[in-house]
Scaffold this motif. Structure first.
Motif, mmCIF file in Angstrom:
data_model
loop_
_atom_site.group_PDB
_atom_site.id
_atom_site.type_symbol
_atom_site.label_atom_id
_atom_site.label_comp_id
_atom_site.label_asym_id
_atom_site.label_seq_id
_atom_site.Cartn_x
_atom_site.Cartn_y
_atom_site.Cartn_z
ATOM 1 N N LYS A 211 0.927 -1.243 0.002
ATOM 2 C CA LYS A 211 0.138 -0.032 -0.068
ATOM 3 C C LYS A 211 0.951 1.338 -0.133
ATOM 4 O O LYS A 211 0.357 2.424 -0.030
ATOM 5 C CB LYS A 211 -0.916 -0.053 1.274
ATOM 6 N N PHE A 212 2.188 1.098 0.212
ATOM 7 C CA PHE A 212 3.179 1.997 0.228
ATOM 8 C C PHE A 212 3.953 2.331 -0.900
ATOM 9 O O PHE A 212 5.135 2.838 -0.806
ATOM 10 C CB PHE A 212 3.549 2.384 1.469
ATOM 11 N N ARG B 89 -1.431 7.411 -6.120
ATOM 12 C CA ARG B 89 -2.858 7.628 -6.269
ATOM 13 C C ARG B 89 -3.284 8.942 -5.599
ATOM 14 O O ARG B 89 -4.330 9.476 -5.518
ATOM 15 C CB ARG B 89 -3.457 6.507 -5.665
ATOM 16 N N TYR B 90 -2.363 9.420 -4.494
ATOM 17 C CA TYR B 90 -2.645 10.445 -3.700
ATOM 18 C C TYR B 90 -2.033 11.707 -4.117
ATOM 19 O O TYR B 90 -2.152 12.724 -3.429
ATOM 20 C CB TYR B 90 -2.505 10.243 -2.184
ATOM 21 N N GLU B 91 -1.290 11.778 -5.254
ATOM 22 C CA GLU B 91 -0.481 12.893 -5.493
ATOM 23 C C GLU B 91 -1.424 14.122 -6.109
ATOM 24 O O GLU B 91 -1.242 15.203 -5.442
ATOM 25 C CB GLU B 91 0.489 12.779 -6.718
ATOM 26 N N GLU B 92 -2.439 14.005 -6.731
ATOM 27 C CA GLU B 92 -3.341 14.953 -7.322
ATOM 28 C C GLU B 92 -3.970 15.641 -6.110
ATOM 29 O O GLU B 92 -4.287 16.919 -6.031
ATOM 30 C CB GLU B 92 -4.360 14.638 -8.416
ATOM 31 N N GLU B 93 -4.588 14.844 -5.260
ATOM 32 C CA GLU B 93 -5.434 15.551 -3.981
ATOM 33 C C GLU B 93 -4.302 16.093 -3.185
ATOM 34 O O GLU B 93 -4.538 17.257 -2.367
ATOM 35 C CB GLU B 93 -6.198 14.459 -3.245
ATOM 36 N N SER C 69 -7.120 10.680 4.401
ATOM 37 C CA SER C 69 -7.527 10.279 3.276
ATOM 38 C C SER C 69 -7.039 8.751 2.951
ATOM 39 O O SER C 69 -8.193 7.942 2.624
ATOM 40 C CB SER C 69 -7.189 11.035 2.155
ATOM 41 N N MET C 70 -6.120 8.293 3.359
ATOM 42 C CA MET C 70 -5.693 6.656 3.043
ATOM 43 C C MET C 70 -6.534 6.077 4.242
ATOM 44 O O MET C 70 -6.923 4.815 3.739
ATOM 45 C CB MET C 70 -4.189 6.577 3.401
ATOM 46 N N LEU C 71 -6.745 6.629 5.187
ATOM 47 C CA LEU C 71 -7.477 5.873 6.150
ATOM 48 C C LEU C 71 -9.136 6.048 6.113
ATOM 49 O O LEU C 71 -9.695 5.369 6.929
ATOM 50 C CB LEU C 71 -7.085 6.064 7.690
ATOM 51 N N GLY C 72 -9.244 6.809 5.245
ATOM 52 C CA GLY C 72 -10.888 6.743 4.881
ATOM 53 C C GLY C 72 -11.413 7.812 6.132
ATOM 54 O O GLY C 72 -12.559 7.514 6.469
ATOM 55 N N ILE C 73 -10.582 8.549 6.730
ATOM 56 C CA ILE C 73 -11.142 9.263 7.869
ATOM 57 C C ILE C 73 -11.592 10.533 7.243
ATOM 58 O O ILE C 73 -10.809 11.312 6.649
ATOM 59 C CB ILE C 73 -10.106 9.432 9.073
ATOM 60 N N PRO C 74 -12.598 11.260 7.778
ATOM 61 C CA PRO C 74 -12.958 12.569 7.341
ATOM 62 C C PRO C 74 -11.984 13.649 7.730
ATOM 63 O O PRO C 74 -11.302 13.605 8.669
ATOM 64 C CB PRO C 74 -14.469 12.960 8.233
ATOM 65 N N GLY D 136 6.601 4.197 5.144
ATOM 66 C CA GLY D 136 6.039 5.208 4.335
ATOM 67 C C GLY D 136 6.924 6.273 3.681
ATOM 68 O O GLY D 136 6.562 7.274 3.311
ATOM 69 N N SER D 137 8.058 5.693 3.339
ATOM 70 C CA SER D 137 8.773 6.595 2.830
ATOM 71 C C SER D 137 8.611 7.291 1.373
ATOM 72 O O SER D 137 9.016 8.462 1.166
ATOM 73 C CB SER D 137 10.224 5.863 2.610
ATOM 74 N N ASN D 138 8.020 6.393 0.593
ATOM 75 C CA ASN D 138 7.363 7.002 -0.848
ATOM 76 C C ASN D 138 6.349 7.735 -0.511
ATOM 77 O O ASN D 138 6.119 8.724 -1.299
ATOM 78 C CB ASN D 138 6.922 5.735 -1.558
ATOM 79 N N LEU D 139 5.544 7.688 0.447
ATOM 80 C CA LEU D 139 4.467 8.675 0.782
ATOM 81 C C LEU D 139 5.096 9.855 1.220
ATOM 82 O O LEU D 139 4.750 11.148 0.817
ATOM 83 C CB LEU D 139 3.469 8.191 1.941
ATOM 84 N N ALA D 140 6.233 10.033 2.004
ATOM 85 C CA ALA D 140 6.842 11.020 2.742
ATOM 86 C C ALA D 140 7.568 11.818 1.490
ATOM 87 O O ALA D 140 7.313 13.217 1.310
ATOM 88 C CB ALA D 140 7.870 10.717 3.662
ATOM 89 N N ARG D 141 8.408 11.157 0.661
ATOM 90 C CA ARG D 141 8.882 11.841 -0.324
ATOM 91 C C ARG D 141 7.939 12.423 -1.420
ATOM 92 O O ARG D 141 8.123 13.718 -1.751
ATOM 93 C CB ARG D 141 9.501 10.732 -1.326
ATOM 94 N N MET D 142 6.680 11.799 -1.714
ATOM 95 C CA MET D 142 5.708 12.378 -2.616
ATOM 96 C C MET D 142 5.137 14.025 -1.963
ATOM 97 O O MET D 142 5.045 14.720 -2.515
ATOM 98 C CB MET D 142 4.488 11.410 -2.649
ATOM 99 N N GLU D 143 4.881 13.819 -0.757
ATOM 100 C CA GLU D 143 4.328 14.892 -0.029
ATOM 101 C C GLU D 143 5.388 15.967 -0.246
ATOM 102 O O GLU D 143 5.254 17.038 -0.173
ATOM 103 C CB GLU D 143 4.029 14.502 1.580
ATOM 104 N N MET D 144 6.556 15.815 0.257
ATOM 105 C CA MET D 144 7.523 16.795 0.272
ATOM 106 C C MET D 144 7.736 17.360 -1.009
ATOM 107 O O MET D 144 7.722 18.670 -1.081
ATOM 108 C CB MET D 144 8.910 16.226 0.614
#
Lengths: 413, 66
Positions: free
Chosen positions: A121-122, A129-133, A168-173, A366-374
């Motif tokens: 998932k990471f 998938r989360y980049e645009e948002e 958003s990943m966890l489906g939490i408002p 979560g390293s790929n997620l962190a990199r994308m966010e940065m």
């Protein structure tokens, strides 16, 4: 189990090799000279403060200790040992939720399957998938302050991003992001040296996540909690026990927020003082990829801990069972034996095997997620605000300990 | 020139793939392996060397003569 707070004396440090204090305000603000000194004089330092610990500072030692998972266990990755929650609170946590945050707080074999569940998932592809948002989110944050000519890059920007992405990943408002950011700070920041705050925060997070898990069981969706509830992996129990799912969600929330927020904040702090770097990133947009790695190296936010499983000699230090080791990955990443000109930020540094995400089997999932966010946070900021500077360098405040990053960082543009 | 990923050492940092996507593939969990038999096409030697030097796990080896 004890409710007795550990020795936390706050008198100034005279000798950093035998009595370091990772919560010393001067050290939190500027730890780099101390690390240089320690690497030279005493590469594995020791202290009795905050429950006692050892602290390696060279790249080589960090790699070796991370690799030796038999002696250096991850059963408790928190960096301060200021006592356990009271028995009553522990019983509550255990009865209600079963505590733990696998895989970060586990060793093999549980670590192996709990990590195998998460990794798909990471991946780079999944995270995309989360980049645009994330871009949309960054733009909407900038909209709120761009006309004012000033903003707090830590509070109004960096802090707002990871909590919403993980929600958003966890489906939490996303409206609840502010709320759980405060709980996570209660656990990792204010609560690190205060066991009551920490267990209170843990209780709030577990209760909140438990509601979410129950909700997802009734109405599964396309989110990580629903995925974990039906996920399968080699060696894993089927189904995954609910307390394990809860522990993993706890980890995702706690590990995914302060850390990434700190690295985005440090990146903004650096860029605010280095207009040439901003200009380079604007003129040569492809540089963003090595630049993110370099900023991660130079301002690595995370220090984890290990616990010694049996008495052992390491690099001339006589370590005892249950001793704590602070995994100072940030110091390793400034080791001149490994990195040329380690204190210079060189956006296109070619050789950069930094270990900001750790090294070995606990490499940050979560390293790929962190990199994308940065990357997205820096790109979107520079598109709208190509020139900016610190409003007052002296007014910047930093958090330290487990996670280092700016907590107030006002900039003007 | 030939490259090889030691899959026992790879921890999925993905640095090799990012510097040299032509030479490495990732599985669904992010663990890397070399493309095909690891033969480095002419012109990609420098990228292969960068993949080696940027791997935090020192998991990639290079054989300059094969």
């Amino acid at each position: 189990m004890t409710t007795e707070p550990a020795k936390t004396h706050t008198e100034p440090v005279k000798d950093w090799t035998t009595d370091y204090d990772i919560f010393d305000p001067g050290y939190i603000r500027d730890p780099f000279p101390t690390w240089d000194d320690l690497r030279e004089k005493c590469p594995v330092a020791h202290t009795e403060r905050w429950g006692g610990s050892w602290m390696p500072t060279t790249y080589e030692d960090l790699r070796k200790i991370a690799a030796d998972i038999e002696i250096f266990s991850s059963r408790n990755p928190l960096v301060a040992n200021v006592g356990e929650p009271t028995e009553e609170v522990m019983a509550d946590l255990e009865n209600q939720f079963s505590v733990g945050a696998p895989p970060i707080s586990s060793d093999p074999p549980v670590h192996t399957w709990s990590r195998a569940l998460l990794l798909p998932k990471f991946s780079i592809k999944e995270v995309a998938r989360y980049e645009e948002e994330t871009r949309e989110l960054c733009r909407s944050l900038i909209d709120r302050f761009i006309d004012k000519g000033r903003a707090d890059a830590a509070v109004d920007y960096a802090q707002q991003i990871p909590s919403r992405v993980i929600a958003s990943m966890l489906g939490i408002p996303q409206e609840r992001a502010g709320e759980f950011t405060e709980w996570v700070r209660g656990f990792l920041e204010y609560g690190l040296t205060n066991v009551d705050l920490r267990s209170g925060a843990a209780m709030q997070i577990f209760s909140f996540l438990n509601e979410q898990v129950q909700e997802r069981k009734a109405n599964p969706g396309d989110d990580l909690i629903s995925y974990l509830l039906q996920a399968k992996a080699e060696g894993a129990p089927d189904p995954i026990p609910e307390p394990h799912v809860l522990g993993t969600c706890f980890l995702l929330l706690v590990a995914g927020i302060d850390t990434t927020w700190s690295s985005i904040g440090s990146a903004m702090w650096h860029l605010a003082q280095n207009p040439d770097d901003c200009k380079r990133l604007i003129d040569e947009p492809e540089l963003i990829t090595p630049a993110v790695e370099e900023l991660l190296r130079a301002y690595s936010p995370v220090t984890m801990a290990r616990e010694v499983t049996r008495d052992a000699q390491y690099n001339g230090c006589q370590m005892k069972e249950n001793d704590k080791i602070l995994m100072n990955f940030p110091a390793a990443n400034r080791d001149p034996k490994k990195f040329e000109n380690p204190d210079q930020v060189i956006l296109d540094r070619e050789v950069n095997p930094h270990i900001a995400f750790g090294v070995g089997i606990h490499r940050c999932a979560g390293s790929n997620l962190a990199r994308m966010e940065m990357r997205v946070a820096i790109e979107e900021w520079l598109k709208r605000i190509p020139e900016f500077r610190l409003e007052d360098p002296e007014a910047v405040t930093w958090a330290g300990g487990q996670v280092r990053g700016p907590r107030k960082c006002a900039v003007v543009f | 020139m030939r490259i090889k990923v030691d899959t026992e050492k790879c921890e999925g940092h993905n640095r090799c793939f990012v510097v040299a996507a032509e030479l490495f593939e990732l599985d669904d969990s992010g663990y890397a392996h070399e493309v095909g038999d690891g033969k480095v096409p002419a012109g990609l030697e420098e990228k292969a060397r960068l993949a080696v030097t940027n791997c935090p796990e020192q998991a990639i080896s290079i054989d300059e003569d094969k």
